[in-house]
Design an enzyme around this catalytic site. Structure first.
Site: not given
Length: 122
Positions: A116-118
């Site tokens: 997951i990349e924010v």
């Protein structure tokens, strides 16, 4: 022809564990839809959840997801929130290329090791 993404699907080992993680770590809203399925809603999008083999048309495996999510929060606040929720950041903040320009991102793994990349647009 295509204007935007409505939803994506993650194949997970335990839907309740996944719901809890995303509600806690990313403040997403749990929703139910057709035949008791579960999803996570944020803004005008959602992530549908399924277990391995639940949807025979889908060949995805548990942990095969890689999502980039855009936030309106300051990235320092995102990092502070993730740390407060005991989410280990595996990379970042780092500069990357988003769909419409440069972004700054942090990366972490969900309970099934989906990446997951924010990100924040610069």
């Amino acid at each position: 022809m295509i204007s935007h993404i409505d939803h994506v699907v993650l194949t997970v080992s335990d839907i309740e564990v996944t719901l809890n993680f995303y509600r806690r770590a990313l403040l997403m809203e749990e929703i139910a839809f057709g035949n008791g399925r579960k999803a996570l809603r944020f803004g005008a999008q959602k992530i549908n959840l399924q277990t391995l083999g639940q949807e025979p048309r889908n060949r995805a495996q548990v942990g095969s997801g890689d999502l980039c999510l855009i936030t309106q929060w300051n990235l320092k606040d995102v990092v502070a929130h993730l740390v407060s929720e005991n989410v280990e950041i595996v990379e970042g903040p780092v500069r990357k290329s988003g769909a419409v320009g440069e972004i700054e991102s942090v990366y972490f793994l969900d309970p099934d090791e989906n990446l997951i990349e924010v990100s924040v647009y610069k």
